[in-house]
Enzyme design. Structure first.
Site, PDB file in Angstrom:
ATOM      1  N   HIS A 274      -3.914  16.012  22.681  1.00 46.36           N
ATOM      2  CA  HIS A 274      -3.123  15.843  23.901  1.00 46.36           C
ATOM      3  C   HIS A 274      -2.252  14.579  23.792  1.00 46.36           C
ATOM      4  O   HIS A 274      -1.052  14.618  24.095  1.00 46.36           O
ATOM      5  CB  HIS A 274      -4.073  15.767  25.102  1.00 46.36           C
ATOM      6  CG  HIS A 274      -3.416  15.361  26.386  1.00 46.36           C
ATOM      7  ND1 HIS A 274      -3.100  16.256  27.380  1.00 46.36           N
ATOM      8  CD2 HIS A 274      -3.013  14.149  26.835  1.00 46.36           C
ATOM      9  CE1 HIS A 274      -2.527  15.611  28.381  1.00 46.36           C
ATOM     10  NE2 HIS A 274      -2.468  14.322  28.077  1.00 46.36           N
ATOM     11  N   GLU A 275      -2.855  13.494  23.344  1.00 41.83           N
ATOM     12  CA  GLU A 275      -2.087  12.244  23.193  1.00 41.83           C
ATOM     13  C   GLU A 275      -0.970  12.402  22.164  1.00 41.83           C
ATOM     14  O   GLU A 275       0.150  11.929  22.357  1.00 41.83           O
ATOM     15  CB  GLU A 275      -3.003  11.078  22.792  1.00 41.83           C
ATOM     16  CG  GLU A 275      -4.039  10.700  23.844  1.00 41.83           C
ATOM     17  CD  GLU A 275      -3.436  10.391  25.199  1.00 41.83           C
ATOM     18  OE1 GLU A 275      -2.341   9.828  25.252  1.00 41.83           O
ATOM     19  OE2 GLU A 275      -4.063  10.749  26.213  1.00 41.83           O
ATOM     20  N   HIS A 278       1.996  14.105  23.643  1.00 47.36           N
ATOM     21  CA  HIS A 278       2.937  13.251  24.370  1.00 47.36           C
ATOM     22  C   HIS A 278       3.983  12.683  23.419  1.00 47.36           C
ATOM     23  O   HIS A 278       5.151  12.549  23.760  1.00 47.36           O
ATOM     24  CB  HIS A 278       2.202  12.089  25.047  1.00 47.36           C
ATOM     25  CG  HIS A 278       1.551  12.475  26.332  1.00 47.36           C
ATOM     26  ND1 HIS A 278       2.214  13.140  27.323  1.00 47.36           N
ATOM     27  CD2 HIS A 278       0.296  12.283  26.791  1.00 47.36           C
ATOM     28  CE1 HIS A 278       1.399  13.351  28.345  1.00 47.36           C
ATOM     29  NE2 HIS A 278       0.215  12.840  28.042  1.00 47.36           N
ATOM     30  N   GLU A 352       2.194  16.251  31.499  1.00 48.21           N
ATOM     31  CA  GLU A 352       0.757  16.419  31.246  1.00 48.21           C
ATOM     32  C   GLU A 352       0.435  17.877  30.905  1.00 48.21           C
ATOM     33  O   GLU A 352      -0.334  18.149  29.985  1.00 48.21           O
ATOM     34  CB  GLU A 352      -0.064  15.974  32.458  1.00 48.21           C
ATOM     35  CG  GLU A 352      -0.055  14.483  32.696  1.00 48.21           C
ATOM     36  CD  GLU A 352      -0.463  13.673  31.472  1.00 48.21           C
ATOM     37  OE1 GLU A 352      -1.405  14.084  30.763  1.00 48.21           O
ATOM     38  OE2 GLU A 352       0.174  12.642  31.202  1.00 48.21           O
ATOM     39  N   ASP A 356      -1.125  19.181  27.370  1.00 52.93           N
ATOM     40  CA  ASP A 356      -2.310  20.048  27.325  1.00 52.93           C
ATOM     41  C   ASP A 356      -2.001  21.294  26.492  1.00 52.93           C
ATOM     42  O   ASP A 356      -2.799  21.713  25.650  1.00 52.93           O
ATOM     43  CB  ASP A 356      -2.710  20.510  28.740  1.00 52.93           C
ATOM     44  CG  ASP A 356      -3.418  19.407  29.523  1.00 52.93           C
ATOM     45  OD1 ASP A 356      -3.799  18.397  28.903  1.00 52.93           O
ATOM     46  OD2 ASP A 356      -3.586  19.572  30.752  1.00 52.93           O
TER      47      ASP A 356
HETATM   48 ZN   LIG Z   1      -1.562  12.776  29.126  1.00 47.96          ZN
END
Ligand SMILES: [Zn+2]
Length: 410
Positions: A274-275, A278, A352, A356
């Site tokens: 997930h990071e 980003h 976000e 995901d």
């Molecule tokens: Zn996040």
């Protein structure tokens, strides 16, 4: 009483009322049972505790918010801004030193007034719900370090801005924008190696299954991962998190030690993916571009109002100056700030979902991502049923139930 007086007063009251309204709606939205998708994430008494946590925090925020607003209004209406200015001017320094003193005294006073509230939040509320790990020593050291940083980084920056507006002529706002942008990029760049280690210890993640799995997923995502760091989040709180900081070659991913303790390897890999998402989806650079543009808007508007005599009259000033203009513009900016923060939160929530999705596509394990989010929410006693209006105003992340739904919708 001029137009500026009414605009600022109305904006402050509007901001306060929206906060109050959304908080009350949020409290009313607390449900007896968690949403079906999240069934079983809390044992029943833990769920009740999470709601108690929301109630306690909401009440606390309302009390401290009301107090801050009343102090500000009392200071304003009693002519405090002018009184402080006359006091600062009585030493006979030049405009830049006067400005540093004026804004410095206001900041220290604000810090002292809000100090009892931070002590209560940390040592009473967080303590009662079992999160607090802050010792009085850490609490004091954090404040001292924050103060030193403000002196070392904040003061030269403020002096620069004041000097540019004092002597820079018509294009002062452009010079300020350029200077602050450079300053911000440097701080972003040095933060992971110079600033954050002042507050936390970062150790490279040790060899083993977790490290291997993480490097494997980074390879799959085509992300140039050099190192993953473990941050001693447990020094301050039992809550857990993971984040991405720095820029260019100085970027790094950090996992809280508390996160590693509570999650399985596949869940941690999902969080890490997930990071990475980003980064790959350019949310990090997007954030930097937005804050640079925001700063441009801020300085441009500031240049229009900084020497407005109307703005100074609204605060009952007998003399005008660049530094008081800066402070009053900060208050005039309240409504713009409110609108911008709603827009930025909206964008952040969208990002976000995208991160995901990226994690699920990269790992091919939607269940692990969902489990990680649920466990995070449970461990942090998150509110599982926030009111949509509260989310609209305040949430930078979507409510966990909506994230879980989105993961399985594909
Ligand atoms: Zn996040």
């Amino acid at each position: 009483m001029n137009i500026f007086f009414y605009i600022i007063l109305l904006a402050l009251l509007l901001e306060y009322s929206l906060g109050l309204l959304s908080s009350l709606l949020n409290l009313k939205a607390l449900k007896l049972k968690p949403p079906a998708e999240l069934e079983g994430i809390y044992p029943e008494d833990e769920y009740r505790k999470s709601q108690q946590y929301t109630r306690t925090n909401t009440r606390f925020a309302l009390i401290s918010g009301t107090f801050s607003l009343l102090v500000l209004l009392a200071f304003w209406f009693s002519g405090g801004f002018n009184f402080l200015d006359q006091f600062v001017r009585s030493f006979g320094f030049g405009p830049i030193v006067n400005g540093l003193l004026y804004i410095g005294i206001l900041s220290v006073a604000y810090m002292l007034i809000t100090l009892p509230f931070s002590i209560y939040a940390t040592f009473v509320i967080e303590e009662r719900f079992g999160f607090n790990r802050v010792t009085p020593r850490t609490f004091i050291l954090d404040r001292v370090k924050g103060f030193m940083l403000a002196i070392l980084l904040g003061m030269p920056l403020l002096a620069g801005i004041l000097a540019i507006f004092e002597y820079g002529g018509a294009y002062a706002w452009l010079y300020c924008w350029a200077a602050v942008t450079v300053f911000m990029l440097i701080v972003q760049y040095i933060a992971p190696t110079w600033i954050m280690p002042l507050f936390n210890k970062f150790t490279p993640l040790e060899d083993g299954k977790l490290r291997e799995a993480i490097f494997e997923v980074a390879r799959k995502a085509d992300f140039p991962l050099k190192n993953v760091f473990v941050m001693d989040g447990s020094k301050r709180s039992g809550k857990s998190n993971a984040f991405f900081t720095g820029m260019g070659r100085n970027k790094r991913i950090a996992l809280f030690d508390t996160l590693i303790e509570k999650h399985t390897v596949p869940e941690l890999v999902a969080v890490l993916a997930h990071e990475i998402g980003h980064y790959k989806k350019k949310h990090i650079s997007q954030g930097i571009v937005i804050s640079i543009l925001h700063m441009g808007l801020l300085f441009f508007l500031l240049s229009l109002f900084i020497s407005s005599s109307g703005l100074h009259e609204a605060f009952f000033m007998s003399q005008q100056s660049v530094y008081t203009g800066l402070v009053f513009f900060g208050l005039l900016y309240t409504p713009v700030e409110m609108v911008l923060s709603v827009i930025i939160n909206m964008l952040s929530r969208k990002n976000e979902y995208a991160a995901d999705r990226f994690a699920v596509e990269t790992t091919g394990e939607p269940q692990s991502m969902a489990d990680a989010l649920k466990k995070l929410a449970a461990g942090n006693l998150s509110n599982l049923t926030p009111h949509p209006f509260y989310v609209f105003l305040n949430y930078s992340h979507p409510p966990v139930v909506e994230r879980v739904r989105a993961i399985f919708k594909g």
